[in-house]
Design a protein around this motif. Structure first.
Motif, PDB file in Angstrom:
ATOM      1  N   LEU B 176       0.831  -1.210   0.000  1.00 42.36           N
ATOM      2  CA  LEU B 176       0.000   0.000   0.000  1.00 42.36           C
ATOM      3  C   LEU B 176       0.863   1.256   0.000  1.00 42.36           C
ATOM      4  O   LEU B 176       0.531   2.249  -0.656  1.00 42.36           O
ATOM      5  N   GLY B 177       1.969   1.196   0.744  1.00 35.80           N
ATOM      6  CA  GLY B 177       2.840   2.364   0.836  1.00 35.80           C
ATOM      7  C   GLY B 177       3.710   2.538  -0.393  1.00 35.80           C
ATOM      8  O   GLY B 177       3.687   3.591  -1.048  1.00 35.80           O
ATOM      9  N   GLN B 178       4.454   1.508  -0.729  1.00 32.34           N
ATOM     10  CA  GLN B 178       5.433   1.652  -1.809  1.00 32.34           C
ATOM     11  C   GLN B 178       4.770   1.819  -3.173  1.00 32.34           C
ATOM     12  O   GLN B 178       5.296   2.505  -4.036  1.00 32.34           O
ATOM     13  N   GLN B 179       3.621   1.168  -3.358  1.00 28.22           N
ATOM     14  CA  GLN B 179       2.914   1.320  -4.638  1.00 28.22           C
ATOM     15  C   GLN B 179       1.975   2.514  -4.634  1.00 28.22           C
ATOM     16  O   GLN B 179       1.227   2.736  -5.583  1.00 28.22           O
ATOM     17  N   LYS B 180       1.970   3.268  -3.550  1.00 30.18           N
ATOM     18  CA  LYS B 180       1.153   4.488  -3.436  1.00 30.18           C
ATOM     19  C   LYS B 180      -0.307   4.208  -3.794  1.00 30.18           C
ATOM     20  O   LYS B 180      -0.945   4.978  -4.536  1.00 30.18           O
ATOM     21  N   VAL B 181      -0.818   3.121  -3.268  1.00 30.15           N
ATOM     22  CA  VAL B 181      -2.194   2.712  -3.578  1.00 30.15           C
ATOM     23  C   VAL B 181      -3.179   3.807  -3.165  1.00 30.15           C
ATOM     24  O   VAL B 181      -4.176   4.053  -3.846  1.00 30.15           O
ATOM     25  N   PHE B 182      -2.897   4.497  -2.064  1.00 29.58           N
ATOM     26  CA  PHE B 182      -3.729   5.635  -1.636  1.00 29.58           C
ATOM     27  C   PHE B 182      -2.996   6.954  -1.874  1.00 29.58           C
ATOM     28  O   PHE B 182      -3.216   7.933  -1.162  1.00 29.58           O
ATOM     29  N   GLY B 183      -2.120   6.982  -2.851  1.00 30.49           N
ATOM     30  CA  GLY B 183      -1.292   8.171  -3.055  1.00 30.49           C
ATOM     31  C   GLY B 183      -0.112   8.145  -2.100  1.00 30.49           C
ATOM     32  O   GLY B 183       0.065   7.200  -1.334  1.00 30.49           O
ATOM     33  N   PRO B 184       0.707   9.188  -2.166  1.00 22.79           N
ATOM     34  CA  PRO B 184       1.894   9.195  -1.303  1.00 22.79           C
ATOM     35  C   PRO B 184       1.527   9.218   0.179  1.00 22.79           C
ATOM     36  O   PRO B 184       0.588   9.897   0.587  1.00 22.79           O
ATOM     37  N   TYR B 229      10.082   0.624   5.323  1.00 23.92           N
ATOM     38  CA  TYR B 229       9.595  -0.242   4.237  1.00 23.92           C
ATOM     39  C   TYR B 229       8.226   0.160   3.719  1.00 23.92           C
ATOM     40  O   TYR B 229       7.886  -0.163   2.584  1.00 23.92           O
ATOM     41  N   VAL B 230       7.467   0.880   4.495  1.00 23.66           N
ATOM     42  CA  VAL B 230       6.207   1.388   3.954  1.00 23.66           C
ATOM     43  C   VAL B 230       6.469   2.550   2.997  1.00 23.66           C
ATOM     44  O   VAL B 230       5.859   2.644   1.933  1.00 23.66           O
ATOM     45  N   LEU B 231       7.421   3.394   3.343  1.00 24.85           N
ATOM     46  CA  LEU B 231       7.724   4.532   2.470  1.00 24.85           C
ATOM     47  C   LEU B 231       8.638   4.131   1.312  1.00 24.85           C
ATOM     48  O   LEU B 231       8.616   4.774   0.261  1.00 24.85           O
ATOM     49  N   GLY B 232       9.448   3.086   1.527  1.00 29.52           N
ATOM     50  CA  GLY B 232      10.444   2.756   0.503  1.00 29.52           C
ATOM     51  C   GLY B 232      11.480   3.859   0.339  1.00 29.52           C
ATOM     52  O   GLY B 232      12.018   4.065  -0.753  1.00 29.52           O
ATOM     53  N   GLU B 233      11.750   4.571   1.421  1.00 27.78           N
ATOM     54  CA  GLU B 233      12.720   5.674   1.408  1.00 27.78           C
ATOM     55  C   GLU B 233      13.605   5.562   2.642  1.00 27.78           C
ATOM     56  O   GLU B 233      13.235   4.917   3.620  1.00 27.78           O
ATOM     57  N   GLU B 234      14.744   6.266   2.589  1.00 30.90           N
ATOM     58  CA  GLU B 234      15.626   6.357   3.753  1.00 30.90           C
ATOM     59  C   GLU B 234      15.499   7.740   4.373  1.00 30.90           C
ATOM     60  O   GLU B 234      15.535   8.745   3.660  1.00 30.90           O
ATOM     61  N   PRO B 235      15.351   7.812   5.704  1.00 32.30           N
ATOM     62  CA  PRO B 235      15.181   9.124   6.350  1.00 32.30           C
ATOM     63  C   PRO B 235      16.429   9.987   6.196  1.00 32.30           C
ATOM     64  O   PRO B 235      17.544   9.473   6.063  1.00 32.30           O
ATOM     65  N   ILE B 236      16.201  11.301   6.217  1.00 32.68           N
ATOM     66  CA  ILE B 236      17.317  12.236   6.048  1.00 32.68           C
ATOM     67  C   ILE B 236      17.643  13.005   7.327  1.00 32.68           C
ATOM     68  O   ILE B 236      18.749  13.499   7.476  1.00 32.68           O
ATOM     69  N   SER B 237      16.679  13.094   8.236  1.00 30.85           N
ATOM     70  CA  SER B 237      16.989  13.802   9.480  1.00 30.85           C
ATOM     71  C   SER B 237      16.134  13.257  10.611  1.00 30.85           C
ATOM     72  O   SER B 237      15.098  12.612  10.376  1.00 30.85           O
ATOM     73  N   VAL B 238      16.588  13.519  11.838  1.00 32.28           N
ATOM     74  CA  VAL B 238      15.916  12.942  12.999  1.00 32.28           C
ATOM     75  C   VAL B 238      16.020  13.894  14.191  1.00 32.28           C
ATOM     76  O   VAL B 238      17.042  14.557  14.384  1.00 32.28           O
ATOM     77  N   THR B 239      14.931  13.953  14.952  1.00 33.73           N
ATOM     78  CA  THR B 239      14.935  14.545  16.289  1.00 33.73           C
ATOM     79  C   THR B 239      14.449  13.462  17.250  1.00 33.73           C
ATOM     80  O   THR B 239      13.725  12.546  16.849  1.00 33.73           O
ATOM     81  N   ALA B 240      14.865  13.559  18.499  1.00 35.95           N
ATOM     82  CA  ALA B 240      14.507  12.493  19.460  1.00 35.95           C
ATOM     83  C   ALA B 240      14.580  13.028  20.873  1.00 35.95           C
ATOM     84  O   ALA B 240      15.294  14.005  21.148  1.00 35.95           O
TER      85      ALA B 240
END
Lengths: 371, 371
Positions: B176-184, B229-240
């Motif tokens: 659902l995520g990677q194929q953008k079944v509901f859009g991005p 794996y839902v986004l099929g992307e690697e994050p670029i920044s983080v806060t915690a």
């Protein structure tokens, strides 16, 4: 059992818990409340939420829509006809201050854009009228204080339009949290977002001067409220982050998305997101011995939810009618409004909103100032 | 329709999607895979998760539990009897390196405490054995790289025990995520926590040197995985942010609770919490034209979920058996492991974990280094 509330039991419970008989059949009302007297309300600002309130007035027992304030002659004519308003109860923003001379109006319900809340609340108080102002109450804590002070000085009461305090699922959330039914609550996730890609670029919600902010100002206040009233505590520190802007053509002045984290004196934590780029509407609380959640949670409803003991089964009520009637029954009885809806409640949320913006702007953890 | 997957359709789908026939009836297997040859696995570390894996081996078609490594003679005796293991396939940590002389063992599955993952993975590779290592793969990105390099140099394959890639609900989330079944997808909330108040103070999970960290190391990796794996992307920044410690008698060395926020190149955001002070197990993704969610979501299941089109209806599978069989079918066919389970996948998670700790320790937003 929580999950087997009958409608009757529920109504009795909230009737008792709110100290008002707002939802009981008229035949069971005490003599005082059964009297014919209704609170006469003037609606100031006939935008989207004023239309939501129409049904609230229709279902209200103790309020009458008795006047309007609008800058649009066509709206004036339409509302005047629909509610059979006498011409002398129809005001413009230019004639607003003349409300002081109108004994037919007891209370002014301010549904103007955020940036006008402070000014019109103070002027309504100076006109000797009680006030309900929509959320967010204002832009800053000092503004909230000025509004509270103006109402106190004028001897009128000030309420913020916190409709969810009159919604059965939220009354239950509050009970489960504050009474520690599942032990102390440790973590609350509460998020609210609407996909606003179709918003006209000239919508006031997109203008900093009149909206005060974006998703946080308009939606975030519900998340903050829910965490505060479920925990029955005031947060002590906050971190917050703006998320990437995905609709730069719309969000030039106010934030499209923001996430934040609140820490409470008990050690409980609340994480929230508000956004204008997607739909989200959820509340979840985890306590030592169970959980409770709603989804949808913070919009107008109808809501669905459950606790670790099973699904909730509460009636749908008109939140606006219940709010109007609670305010009216207190004012008519010359009693101070309950704390959950008084101006000070709006100030407490504003303290958190200011902290969230400071945290997001600076990138720092902000210790919230004492109340 | 998504929500009307028959079991057969589902099995065919994941059979195809994984390039392996891991769940199809034996009669439909291609000749190569139907051959009698099974992958012989030695389990290294007979703790809690090794016991979970017992059922995985029982249901596996292509793996045989052929050996063990343990420091506890009583466990050795019990497992040897239960799995009818020849004495020469029973090892201690002192004799571990002699596995290189044992042609009966093809792969070593490392279920040791986190702090031993790196050393035993490298030694297993040097013994000429393929490796499955449990999550978190190690403590740092350089450690992960050393493990990957050691396996490459030795000509063996390295997998990380990412069981959820073999779980039907998660395969659907990914689709659902990677194929953008509901859009991005715009926003992902994913949180996992267990109430660990009853943990013995000497549990290795509480010791920094052997656990590497607390809730984030042990649970957070599932949240990070799901967002990635839902986004099929690697994050670029983080806060915690670390949350208050409510069990100071237990959490002296590692974090009890932590919250974080990841930003992805598309502008998508993931907010997560992991905690040892309450139970939480939820995943929610909001996309332009719909949502999808699981709750329970990231534990061992069984899972429940829905999308904006309706409830999910997927079979319960043994995640461990499916993982074992996918690894085995690739190794037996001399094919490289799928990317979702290879060592590089563990390294990608470790990059995020390191960033989260740096962000929480410093209070700053951290830009993640390029991969």
């Amino acid at each position: 059992m929580l999950t087997n509330y009958s409608r009757r039991t529920f109504l009795e419970t909230i009737g008792l818990s709110m100290g008002a008989s707002i939802l009981l059949p008229a035949s069971t009302l005490p003599d005082r409340a059964r009297a014919d007297r209704k609170l006469n309300v003037a609606l100031c600002g006939l935008g989207r939420y004023a239309n939501v309130l129409k049904r609230g007035f229709a279902e209200s027992r103790h309020c009458r829509l008795a006047g309007i304030v609008t800058g649009t002659p066509a709206k004036a004519a339409q509302w005047q006809q629909e509610f059979k308003l006498p011409a002398q109860n129809v005001y413009t923003y230019e004639t607003f201050d003349q409300l002081r001379n109108n004994p037919d109006i007891d209370l002014i319900y301010i549904t103007l854009p955020n940036g006008l809340h402070k000014d019109y609340t103070i002027r309504a108080a100076q006109a000797g009228k009680h006030v309900i102002v929509e959320k967010p109450m204002a832009f800053t804590v000092p503004d909230c204080r000025a509004m509270i002070d103006a109402c106190r000085k004028a001897g009128v009461q000030l309420a913020v339009g916190y409709r969810l305090h009159y919604e059965p699922h939220h009354i239950e959330l509050k009970r489960l949290g504050q009474q520690k039914v599942f032990g102390p609550v440790r973590l609350i996730e509460a998020s609210l977002g609407y996909q606003l890609a179709g918003t006209p670029p000239d919508d006031w919600h997109l203008k900093k001067a009149i909206a005060g902010g974006g998703a946080l100002m308009n939606l975030g206040v519900y998340c903050i409220q829910s965490a505060r009233y479920v925990l029955g505590e005031e947060p002590i520190s906050v971190t917050a982050q703006y998320s990437p802007v995905t609709m730069p053509q719309l969000f030039r002045e106010v934030e499209e998305n923001i996430t934040w984290q609140l820490t409470f004196p008990s050690g409980a934590v609340n994480t929230s997101a508000t956004t204008a780029n997607c739909n989200i509407d959820r509340f979840y609380a985890s306590a030592d011995n169970g959980f409770f959640e709603l989804s949808p949670a913070l919009s107008y409803g109808p809501f669905q939810g459950r606790s670790s003991q099973g699904p909730f089964n509460f009636p749908v009520v008109n939140q606006q009618a219940a709010l109007l009637d609670d305010v009216a029954s207190h004012i008519l009885a010359h009693k101070p409004l309950p704390a959950h809806i008084a101006g000070e409640e709006g100030l407490k949320d504003m303290r958190v909103i200011e902290g969230i913006y400071r945290a997001a702007d600076s990138g720092n953890k902000i210790t919230l100032p004492p109340l």
